[in-house]
Enzyme design. Sequence first.
Site, PDB file in Angstrom:
ATOM      1  CG  HIS A  46      -1.983   0.958   1.281  1.00  0.00           C
ATOM      2  ND1 HIS A  46      -3.153   0.745   1.952  1.00  0.00           N
ATOM      3  CD2 HIS A  46      -2.105   2.189   0.720  1.00  0.00           C
ATOM      4  CE1 HIS A  46      -3.953   1.790   1.790  1.00  0.00           C
ATOM      5  NE2 HIS A  46      -3.330   2.675   1.055  1.00  0.00           N
ATOM      6  CD  GLU A  73      -4.133  -2.977   0.648  1.00  0.00           C
ATOM      7  OE1 GLU A  73      -4.484  -4.079   1.058  1.00  0.00           O
ATOM      8  OE2 GLU A  73      -3.751  -2.047   1.394  1.00  0.00           O
ATOM      9  CG  HIS A 193      -8.146  -3.008   8.243  1.00  0.00           C
ATOM     10  ND1 HIS A 193      -7.662  -2.651   9.485  1.00  0.00           N
ATOM     11  CD2 HIS A 193      -7.745  -2.050   7.385  1.00  0.00           C
ATOM     12  CE1 HIS A 193      -7.017  -1.511   9.366  1.00  0.00           C
ATOM     13  NE2 HIS A 193      -7.039  -1.126   8.112  1.00  0.00           N
TER      14      HIS A 193
HETATM   15  N1  PXP Z   1      -6.624  -4.217   3.429  1.00  0.00           N
HETATM   16  C1  PXP Z   1      -6.486  -2.874   3.336  1.00  0.00           C
HETATM   17  C2  PXP Z   1      -7.276  -2.140   2.304  1.00  0.00           C
HETATM   18  C3  PXP Z   1      -5.580  -2.186   4.161  1.00  0.00           C
HETATM   19  O1  PXP Z   1      -5.418  -0.874   4.039  1.00  0.00           O
HETATM   20  C4  PXP Z   1      -4.826  -2.916   5.108  1.00  0.00           C
HETATM   21  C5  PXP Z   1      -3.840  -2.216   5.974  1.00  0.00           C
HETATM   22  O2  PXP Z   1      -2.839  -1.656   5.181  1.00  0.00           O
HETATM   23  C6  PXP Z   1      -5.013  -4.320   5.171  1.00  0.00           C
HETATM   24  C7  PXP Z   1      -5.921  -4.931   4.328  1.00  0.00           C
HETATM   25  C8  PXP Z   1      -4.233  -5.167   6.133  1.00  0.00           C
HETATM   26  O3  PXP Z   1      -4.605  -4.862   7.439  1.00  0.00           O
HETATM   27  P1  PXP Z   1      -3.758  -5.430   8.670  1.00  0.00           P
HETATM   28  O4  PXP Z   1      -2.408  -4.775   8.597  1.00  0.00           O
HETATM   29  O5  PXP Z   1      -4.562  -4.998   9.867  1.00  0.00           O
HETATM   30  O6  PXP Z   1      -3.675  -6.913   8.504  1.00  0.00           O
END
Ligand code: PXP
Length: 244
Positions: A46, A73, A193
């Site tokens: 990301h 992302e 997430h």
């Molecule tokens: N999906 C998205 C769209 C995110 O922004 C993030 C965090 O960067 C994640 C998944 C992954 O989340 P986590 O780091 O809490 O596993």
Amino acid sequence: MGRHTKLSVNINKFATIRNARGGNNPDLIQVAKDCEAFGAEGITVHPRPDERHVRKADVYALKEIVTTEFNIEGYPSPEFISLIHDIKPEQVTLVPDPPDALTSNAGWDTIKYEDYLKSIIEDLKKSAGRVSIFLEANPDLLSTAKSTGADRIELYTEPYAIQYASDKTSAISPFKETAKLAGELGLGVNAGHDLSLENLNFLTSQLPELQEVSIGHALVCDALYHGLQNTIQMYLSELDTMPR
Ligand code: PXP
């Protein structure tokens, strides 16, 4: 027959550790190669405008070595869109977070941004294998999500993760409903997430539509105790609906 949901490892946090000292330790390219060697089925990044974790240059370098599925992302700024046209990843996941956000904390309002997303997704599909949009678990957002032209949705699982400890049945309920309707509309389903070894298997077993999860923070924390190879294997086991 059991099902398996794919694991895409979000490597942002490895870059955060590297950036803390200004050198190249840990080496993000080696981390991505090792995640794949240890069983990860995708690599997620990301890149943010302030380059506080994964940098634009990392994305170009990763493109050369990722052999599974590269998932990028981000918020669809002009810079992000031009990066996607350069890299041509297997998947792009669009998130509506402003440039200064600490982490993504909301999904798209597909009713309000339907036309905006439609034009962006049409353009991105020239270069990305697939476009996914980050979405809260709300079936009311799905018909417009579908008409944006997105191939998949990524369910924003933080509310599930928070409620899981006190009431997992209520926590999963809107996710089940949203994933089922998404499947009926022909949208693929990803999730991400705050997923962890604690809450992942219940999610996978309750959502037959779930194709892929992207996990960063909890996986990196677990790797501090168990090592990266063991940790990835532990997550992969949780992603099987039948034990390995
Ligand atoms: N999906 C998205 C769209 C995110 O922004 C993030 C965090 O960067 C994640 C998944 C992954 O989340 P986590 O780091 O809490 O596993």
